[in-house]
Design an enzyme around this catalytic site. Structure first.
Site, PDB file in Angstrom:
ATOM      1  N   TYR A  83      -8.094   4.899  -9.882  1.00 44.17           N
ATOM      2  CA  TYR A  83      -7.172   4.478 -10.930  1.00 44.17           C
ATOM      3  C   TYR A  83      -7.949   4.073 -12.190  1.00 44.17           C
ATOM      4  O   TYR A  83      -7.662   4.549 -13.286  1.00 44.17           O
ATOM      5  CB  TYR A  83      -6.323   3.309 -10.417  1.00 44.17           C
TER       6      TYR A  83
ATOM      7  N   GLY B 193       0.817  -1.227   0.000  1.00 45.03           N
ATOM      8  CA  GLY B 193       0.000   0.000   0.000  1.00 45.03           C
ATOM      9  C   GLY B 193       0.840   1.260   0.000  1.00 45.03           C
ATOM     10  O   GLY B 193       0.342   2.351   0.276  1.00 45.03           O
TER      11      GLY B 193
ATOM     12  N   LEU C 110       4.800   1.020  -3.977  1.00 35.44           N
ATOM     13  CA  LEU C 110       6.088   0.422  -4.350  1.00 35.44           C
ATOM     14  C   LEU C 110       5.898  -0.936  -5.031  1.00 35.44           C
ATOM     15  O   LEU C 110       6.810  -1.761  -5.048  1.00 35.44           O
ATOM     16  CB  LEU C 110       6.995   0.308  -3.108  1.00 35.44           C
TER      17      LEU C 110
ATOM     18  N   ASP D  88       5.054  -2.381 -13.650  1.00 39.25           N
ATOM     19  CA  ASP D  88       5.538  -2.989 -12.409  1.00 39.25           C
ATOM     20  C   ASP D  88       6.053  -4.407 -12.639  1.00 39.25           C
ATOM     21  O   ASP D  88       7.102  -4.799 -12.116  1.00 39.25           O
ATOM     22  CB  ASP D  88       4.418  -2.999 -11.360  1.00 39.25           C
TER      23      ASP D  88
HETATM   24  C1  GLA Z   1       0.379   1.321 -10.843  1.00 42.31           C
HETATM   25  C2  GLA Z   1       0.143   0.407 -12.022  1.00 42.31           C
HETATM   26  C3  GLA Z   1       1.144   0.720 -13.145  1.00 42.31           C
HETATM   27  C4  GLA Z   1       1.149   2.213 -13.492  1.00 42.31           C
HETATM   28  C5  GLA Z   1       1.249   3.080 -12.236  1.00 42.31           C
HETATM   29  C6  GLA Z   1       1.053   4.555 -12.508  1.00 42.31           C
HETATM   30  O1  GLA Z   1       1.619   1.068 -10.271  1.00 42.31           O
HETATM   31  O2  GLA Z   1       0.275  -0.954 -11.655  1.00 42.31           O
HETATM   32  O3  GLA Z   1       0.851  -0.061 -14.266  1.00 42.31           O
HETATM   33  O4  GLA Z   1       0.039   2.553 -14.259  1.00 42.31           O
HETATM   34  O5  GLA Z   1       0.310   2.694 -11.255  1.00 42.31           O
HETATM   35  O6  GLA Z   1       2.113   5.053 -13.265  1.00 42.31           O
END
Ligand code: GLA
Length: 382
Positions: free
Chosen positions: A217, A120, A123, A170
């Protein structure tokens, strides 16, 4: 203060929970995104690096599925075919389902997880978990999956099964990271380039936990999609939002609601900034990188509206105390601020920023310096 080794923790947890030893295992790192926020699902570039902090997943054969996490030590039975339940095992279930479709899942298994990636905190603890799980379980079923395939498994697990409409940043950095480098990942062209990053970075947790699935998001993603449709409808020829030419921004401004225009402006300018920052890193022009970080923060605060008050205060305070730059990293609405400063300034800067934060917000922030580390690897329980 040294962190407990997650490998040792996972290993003793596995044996204590399942009265047997794990037969395969893997670990994957959390990440910090230096620049390029909310560009990965818009065809733009991102510039993340991997943390030395990792999540370890150890596995062994079993009938049915059982998992235990060092967070609470409780053994949970779960059914990967069931609908997500809002529990941490949803991520494991997602990976198993995608592996199953590829005929790369074992019929059942036992899984022990230990992590020193804060959850959370923006990271990417979930990608560390899914990438490590994909690697460990594919080993258990004697399948060698390429890095690219592991990224796809982890991405689809989170995107299709858990239901966060994330991009691939990520999972990609967890699989492709190299120590002392950031990764310039052009999501539109699917190309990756290692960029030297051999300086310490200070991380300050805002203490505000964000939950991706909370809706903001996914709402931003929808807004970006709507902005792209409008651009195309008025004759802008762009394959993705990040590819909208900057010089057409003023022309399309009056064609869409102000809020959509600001989302568009963020994505377009952030994409340019990210490529320029990668270039500045290669020439070690850190003051210039710092300025890009500050511009990036202003853009997520004002245009993308994914910052939070605590992060804005930390950024201002870091600059007041001599940082080259700072910004909120990750999805946003909480999480962690990264600070880039001349290394000798970190001790005094940390103290001063902590004092400001205590005065302004009323609590002490968790902070630590870090460096760019390597990506996932196989682990043997010792
Ligand atoms: C999260 C998502 C990524 C990216 C970021 C924002 O970490 O998993 O794919 O969109 O937010 O940059």
């Amino acid at each position: 203060m040294p962190l407990t080794s997650p490998l040792r923790l996972a290993s003793s947890l596995f044996e204590a929970s399942f009265a047997s030893r794990p037969t395969a295992g893997a670990s994957a790192p959390g990440r910090v995104n230096l620049l390029g926020e909310h560009t990965d699902y818009n065809g733009g570039p991102v510039l993340p690096f991997a943390l030395p902090r990792r999540t370890v997943v150890l596995v062994g054969p079993g009938t049915g599925w059982e998992a235990v996490s060092a967070l609470d030590g409780a053994v949970v039975r779960f059914d990967p075919a069931a609908a997500p339940e809002g529990r941490w095992t949803d991520y494991l279930a997602g990976v198993i389902r995608v592996l199953h479709e590829m005929r790369a899942a074992p019929p059942g298994g036992r899984i022990a997880v230990a992590s020193v990636v804060p959850a959370g905190a923006g990271l990417a603890s979930s990608a560390a978990l899914t990438v490590a799980t994909a690697k460990a379980l594919s080993q258990l079923s004697h399948r060698r999956l390429s890095r690219e395939a592991l990224v796809e498994v982890a991405y689809h697990a989170e995107h299709d099964v858990v239901g966060v409409q994330c991009g691939r940043m990520d999972q990609t950095i967890a699989a492709h990271a190299t120590a002392r480098h950031a990764l310039l990942f052009e999501t539109g062209e699917d190309t990756r380039r290692q960029v030297p990053l051999d300086v310490p970075i200070l991380l300050i947790e805002t203490g505000v936990s964000h939950r991706l699935a909370d809706g903001e998001y996914n709402r931003r993603r929808a807004e970006c999609g709507a902005a792209l449709e409008t651009c195309r409808a008025v004759g802008v020829d762009a394959g993705s939002l990040a590819a909208v030419p900057e010089e057409t921004l003023e022309q399309v401004r009056s064609q869409m609601p102000e809020v959509l225009f600001r989302r568009l402006r963020h994505v377009v300018r952030e994409s340019g900034r990210t490529r320029a920052a990668a270039l500045a890193l290669t020439t070690r022009d850190f003051p210039r990188v710092g300025q890009f970080l500050l511009d990036g923060h202003a853009s997520i605060r004002d245009d993308f509206e994914s910052s939070c008050g605590e992060a804005d205060r930390l950024v201002e305070s870091a600059v007041r105390h001599g940082a080259w730059g700072a910004r909120l990293t990750g999805a946003g609405w909480g999480g962690t601020v990264l600070v880039l400063a001349p290394p000798e300034r970190y001790p005094a800067l940390s103290k001063a920023v902590a004092a400001d934060f205590r005065r302004e917000v009323g609590r002490a922030p968790v902070m630590w310096t870090t460096r760019a580390a390597g990506g996932f690897r196989g682990e043997r329980a010792g």
